[in-house]
Write a protein that holds these residues in place. Structure first.
Motif, PDB file in Angstrom:
ATOM      1  N   ASP A  49       0.816  -1.224   0.000  1.00 43.00           N
ATOM      2  CA  ASP A  49       0.000   0.000   0.000  1.00 43.00           C
ATOM      3  C   ASP A  49       0.846   1.270   0.000  1.00 43.00           C
ATOM      4  OD1 ASP A  49      -2.567  -0.834  -0.264  1.00 43.00           O
ATOM      5  OD2 ASP A  49      -2.970  -0.953   1.886  1.00 43.00           O
ATOM      6  N   GLY A  50       2.090   1.197  -0.401  1.00 40.77           N
ATOM      7  CA  GLY A  50       2.933   2.381  -0.479  1.00 40.77           C
ATOM      8  C   GLY A  50       3.346   2.954   0.868  1.00 40.77           C
ATOM      9  N   GLU A  51       3.095   2.244   1.949  1.00 41.76           N
ATOM     10  CA  GLU A  51       3.467   2.715   3.280  1.00 41.76           C
ATOM     11  C   GLU A  51       4.950   2.420   3.526  1.00 41.76           C
ATOM     12  OE1 GLU A  51       1.610   4.362   5.585  1.00 41.76           O
ATOM     13  OE2 GLU A  51       0.104   4.474   3.988  1.00 41.76           O
ATOM     14  N   PRO A  52       5.661   3.335   4.190  1.00 37.01           N
ATOM     15  CA  PRO A  52       7.061   3.063   4.520  1.00 37.01           C
ATOM     16  C   PRO A  52       7.185   1.838   5.425  1.00 37.01           C
ATOM     17  CG  PRO A  52       6.478   5.355   4.997  1.00 37.01           C
ATOM     18  CD  PRO A  52       5.209   4.638   4.658  1.00 37.01           C
ATOM     19  N   LEU A  53       8.331   1.212   5.372  1.00 39.96           N
ATOM     20  CA  LEU A  53       8.579   0.068   6.256  1.00 39.96           C
ATOM     21  C   LEU A  53       8.480   0.519   7.709  1.00 39.96           C
ATOM     22  CD1 LEU A  53      11.674  -1.434   4.415  1.00 39.96           C
ATOM     23  CD2 LEU A  53       9.367  -2.375   4.463  1.00 39.96           C
ATOM     24  N   PRO A  54       7.808  -0.249   8.557  1.00 37.01           N
ATOM     25  CA  PRO A  54       7.704   0.133   9.973  1.00 37.01           C
ATOM     26  C   PRO A  54       9.077   0.108  10.648  1.00 37.01           C
ATOM     27  CG  PRO A  54       6.087  -1.566   9.413  1.00 37.01           C
ATOM     28  CD  PRO A  54       7.017  -1.450   8.254  1.00 37.01           C
ATOM     29  N   LEU A  55       9.342   1.122  11.445  1.00 40.22           N
ATOM     30  CA  LEU A  55      10.586   1.143  12.206  1.00 40.22           C
ATOM     31  C   LEU A  55      10.600  -0.046  13.160  1.00 40.22           C
ATOM     32  CD1 LEU A  55      10.894   4.944  13.033  1.00 40.22           C
ATOM     33  CD2 LEU A  55      12.089   3.656  11.259  1.00 40.22           C
ATOM     34  N   GLY A  56      11.740  -0.701  13.261  1.00 38.05           N
ATOM     35  CA  GLY A  56      11.879  -1.860  14.132  1.00 38.05           C
ATOM     36  C   GLY A  56      11.509  -3.174  13.469  1.00 38.05           C
TER      37      GLY A  56
END
Length: 198
Positions: free
Chosen positions: A42-49
């Motif tokens: 969905d074009g969301e950045p990779l989650p931190l962690g």
């Protein structure tokens, strides 16, 4: 037209038809992969962690390389494209950026979204026209061979960076020049003692 000529013409037409069909099937498979990927990310950045994606890419010499080869240490992947004008503006920064990162124990790796030949040609053009020689490792990650660029850069922004820590987790990511990028540069510019105290 004798029989031999007729057979050669017929075989040529069959080969041409096969080539057209293979190209159409290949285009449909790529489109289906793209749709599948878009649904998953969905074009969301990779989650931190989160765990960094595994990848396959190529060196500029055309040799395969995987994420395992760079595992166990922090790596900043700088994702660039020859078709992105702003990406070319980032390359001169590497002369100052790479030593700062190295002092902090981080390896900088440039990832270009084209094959090794086009990547080498682009870097040669930048060297000849801008006087900039890239001295950090460069990986070629064309979309026809690997999903590395979209895996590390779901929003599809260029230039983009993704910092993977020594444990293989996403430590920072975002557009080059954005707030996350500026924060990363600032952390590398801290004196070593102050950085270690954090």
């Amino acid at each position: 037209m004798d029989a031999t000529s007729f057979v050669l013409v017929a075989l040529s037409l069959v080969c041409l038809l096969n080539l057209v069909l293979v190209l159409r099937i290949s285009a449909r498979l790529r489109a289906a992969d793209h749709v599948r990927y878009e649904r998953e990310h969905d074009g969301e950045p990779l989650p931190l962690g989160s765990a960094a994606p595994q990848f396959n890419a190529m060196t500029l010499a055309g040799q395969g390389i995987t994420g395992q080869r760079l595992a166990g240490r922090p790596v900043l992947y700088l994702l660039l494209s020859p078709s992105c004008d702003h990406c070319r503006d980032v390359l001169p920064l590497l002369g100052d950026l790479a030593p700062l990162a190295q002092q902090a124990g981080t390896q900088v790796v440039v990832v270009v979204d084209v094959g090794p030949i086009r990547a080498r040609d682009w870097l040669a053009l930048v060297r000849d026209e801008d006087g900039v020689t890239v001295s950090v490792p460069v990986l070629a990650a064309p979309a026809t061979r690997t999903t590395m660029v979209v895996d590390f850069n779901p929003p599809g922004l260029m230039p983009y960076f993704c910092l993977v820590d020594a444990a293989g987790r996403i430590a920072a990511r975002g557009p080059v020049g954005g707030p996350d990028w500026q924060a990363q540069l600032a952390s590398w510019q801290e004196p070593v003692g102050a950085r270690d105290a954090r």
